[in-house]
Design a protein around this motif. Structure first.
Motif, PDB file in Angstrom:
ATOM      1  N   GLU A 222      50.700 -37.276   9.080  1.00 12.30           N
ATOM      2  CA  GLU A 222      52.063 -37.643   9.761  1.00 12.30           C
ATOM      3  C   GLU A 222      53.191 -38.217   9.049  1.00 12.30           C
ATOM      4  OE1 GLU A 222      51.513 -39.970  13.193  1.00 12.30           O
ATOM      5  OE2 GLU A 222      50.544 -41.467  12.205  1.00 12.30           O
ATOM      6  N   ASP A 223      52.847 -38.861   7.905  1.00 14.54           N
ATOM      7  CA  ASP A 223      53.770 -39.637   6.914  1.00 14.54           C
ATOM      8  C   ASP A 223      54.004 -38.469   5.832  1.00 14.54           C
ATOM      9  OD1 ASP A 223      51.524 -39.733   5.707  1.00 14.54           O
ATOM     10  OD2 ASP A 223      51.859 -41.858   5.196  1.00 14.54           O
ATOM     11  N   LYS A 224      53.660 -37.397   5.859  1.00 16.21           N
ATOM     12  CA  LYS A 224      53.943 -36.248   5.003  1.00 16.21           C
ATOM     13  C   LYS A 224      53.332 -36.500   3.593  1.00 16.21           C
ATOM     14  CE  LYS A 224      57.502 -34.687   7.353  1.00 16.21           C
ATOM     15  NZ  LYS A 224      57.126 -33.892   8.659  1.00 16.21           N
ATOM     16  N   LEU A 225      52.231 -37.233   3.866  1.00 15.03           N
ATOM     17  CA  LEU A 225      51.327 -37.409   2.627  1.00 15.03           C
ATOM     18  C   LEU A 225      50.300 -36.151   2.689  1.00 15.03           C
ATOM     19  CD1 LEU A 225      50.520 -39.286   0.147  1.00 15.03           C
ATOM     20  CD2 LEU A 225      48.797 -40.448   1.906  1.00 15.03           C
ATOM     21  N   HIS A 226      49.930 -35.742   1.363  1.00 15.50           N
ATOM     22  CA  HIS A 226      48.939 -34.733   1.334  1.00 15.50           C
ATOM     23  C   HIS A 226      47.704 -35.056   0.948  1.00 15.50           C
ATOM     24  CE1 HIS A 226      52.801 -32.508   1.722  1.00 15.50           C
ATOM     25  NE2 HIS A 226      52.100 -31.131   1.800  1.00 15.50           N
ATOM     26  N   ARG A 227      46.562 -34.634   1.474  1.00 16.93           N
ATOM     27  CA  ARG A 227      45.273 -34.986   0.789  1.00 16.93           C
ATOM     28  C   ARG A 227      44.615 -33.757   0.669  1.00 16.93           C
ATOM     29  NH1 ARG A 227      46.398 -39.299  -1.476  1.00 16.93           N
ATOM     30  NH2 ARG A 227      46.001 -41.268  -0.342  1.00 16.93           N
ATOM     31  N   GLN A 228      43.877 -33.580  -0.635  1.00 17.10           N
ATOM     32  CA  GLN A 228      43.165 -32.493  -0.720  1.00 17.10           C
ATOM     33  C   GLN A 228      41.693 -32.914  -1.392  1.00 17.10           C
ATOM     34  OE1 GLN A 228      44.735 -29.484  -3.494  1.00 17.10           O
ATOM     35  NE2 GLN A 228      42.860 -28.534  -3.753  1.00 17.10           N
ATOM     36  N   LEU A 229      40.779 -32.527  -0.435  1.00 15.73           N
ATOM     37  CA  LEU A 229      39.260 -32.770  -0.628  1.00 15.73           C
ATOM     38  C   LEU A 229      38.598 -31.537  -1.139  1.00 15.73           C
ATOM     39  CD1 LEU A 229      38.971 -34.868   2.902  1.00 15.73           C
ATOM     40  CD2 LEU A 229      39.657 -35.811   0.548  1.00 15.73           C
ATOM     41  N   SER A 230      37.477 -31.844  -1.777  1.00 15.47           N
ATOM     42  CA  SER A 230      36.680 -30.592  -2.347  1.00 15.47           C
ATOM     43  C   SER A 230      35.402 -30.925  -2.493  1.00 15.47           C
ATOM     44  CB  SER A 230      37.291 -30.033  -3.442  1.00 15.47           C
ATOM     45  OG  SER A 230      37.206 -30.991  -4.635  1.00 15.47           O
ATOM     46  N   TYR A 231      34.526 -30.116  -2.146  1.00 18.99           N
ATOM     47  CA  TYR A 231      33.056 -30.239  -2.207  1.00 18.99           C
ATOM     48  C   TYR A 231      32.114 -28.780  -2.649  1.00 18.99           C
ATOM     49  CZ  TYR A 231      28.647 -32.520  -1.041  1.00 18.99           C
ATOM     50  OH  TYR A 231      27.401 -33.333  -1.072  1.00 18.99           O
ATOM     51  N   ASP A 232      31.177 -29.043  -3.282  1.00 19.38           N
ATOM     52  CA  ASP A 232      30.356 -28.034  -3.798  1.00 19.38           C
ATOM     53  C   ASP A 232      29.229 -27.872  -2.761  1.00 19.38           C
ATOM     54  OD1 ASP A 232      31.960 -26.755  -5.965  1.00 19.38           O
ATOM     55  OD2 ASP A 232      31.012 -28.405  -7.194  1.00 19.38           O
ATOM     56  N   LEU A 233      28.737 -26.789  -2.178  1.00 16.00           N
ATOM     57  CA  LEU A 233      27.731 -26.476  -1.307  1.00 16.00           C
ATOM     58  C   LEU A 233      26.884 -25.637  -1.570  1.00 16.00           C
ATOM     59  CD1 LEU A 233      30.129 -26.235   1.988  1.00 16.00           C
ATOM     60  CD2 LEU A 233      28.574 -28.078   1.344  1.00 16.00           C
ATOM     61  N   LEU A 234      25.587 -25.734  -1.343  1.00 16.84           N
ATOM     62  CA  LEU A 234      24.646 -24.873  -1.740  1.00 16.84           C
ATOM     63  C   LEU A 234      24.161 -23.858  -0.709  1.00 16.84           C
ATOM     64  CD1 LEU A 234      21.718 -27.194  -3.507  1.00 16.84           C
ATOM     65  CD2 LEU A 234      23.337 -25.460  -4.670  1.00 16.84           C
ATOM     66  N   PRO A 235      23.997 -22.675  -0.861  1.00 19.25           N
ATOM     67  CA  PRO A 235      24.083 -21.505   0.336  1.00 19.25           C
ATOM     68  C   PRO A 235      22.862 -21.941   1.288  1.00 19.25           C
ATOM     69  CG  PRO A 235      23.614 -20.538  -1.957  1.00 19.25           C
ATOM     70  CD  PRO A 235      23.725 -22.005  -2.157  1.00 19.25           C
ATOM     71  N   SER A 236      21.977 -22.655   1.077  1.00 17.44           N
ATOM     72  CA  SER A 236      20.797 -23.273   1.937  1.00 17.44           C
ATOM     73  C   SER A 236      21.424 -24.404   2.968  1.00 17.44           C
ATOM     74  CB  SER A 236      19.448 -23.611   1.438  1.00 17.44           C
ATOM     75  OG  SER A 236      19.960 -24.544   0.375  1.00 17.44           O
TER      76      SER A 236
END
Length: 86
Positions: free
Chosen positions: A72-86
């Motif tokens: 809401e204060d116009k701040l951007h957060r980008q989160l990333s993660y690697d996932l296994l197919p299982s």
């Protein structure tokens, strides 16, 4: 690099190793304590927009998940993660 909100979560790929003691006596399993979780700050800002993206890696061995949150204060957060197919 020179913005209002600089990226601050960069760390070395591996923490520096601390020297170990020569030998320590084995602990009694009944005296072993469960680890205490680290305290964390409670987030009070609201997410006004979010975007999710999932891509299969080139070798097709795992998925890469990316979340983009706009607060809401116009701040951007980008989160990333690697996932296994299982």
């Amino acid at each position: 690099r020179n913005g209002i909100y600089p990226l601050m979560n960069f760390a070395a790929s591996r923490p520096h190793a601390l020297p170990r003691a020569l030998s320590q006596p084995p602990e009694d399993p009944q005296k072993a304590k469960t680890p205490t979780p680290e305290p964390f700050d409670v987030e009070t800002r609201k997410v006004v927009q979010m975007q999710c993206n999932m891509e299969l890696n080139e070798d097709k061995s795992q998925w890469h998940l990316t979340l983009l949150l706009i607060l809401e204060d116009k701040l951007h957060r980008q989160l990333s993660y690697d996932l296994l197919p299982s």
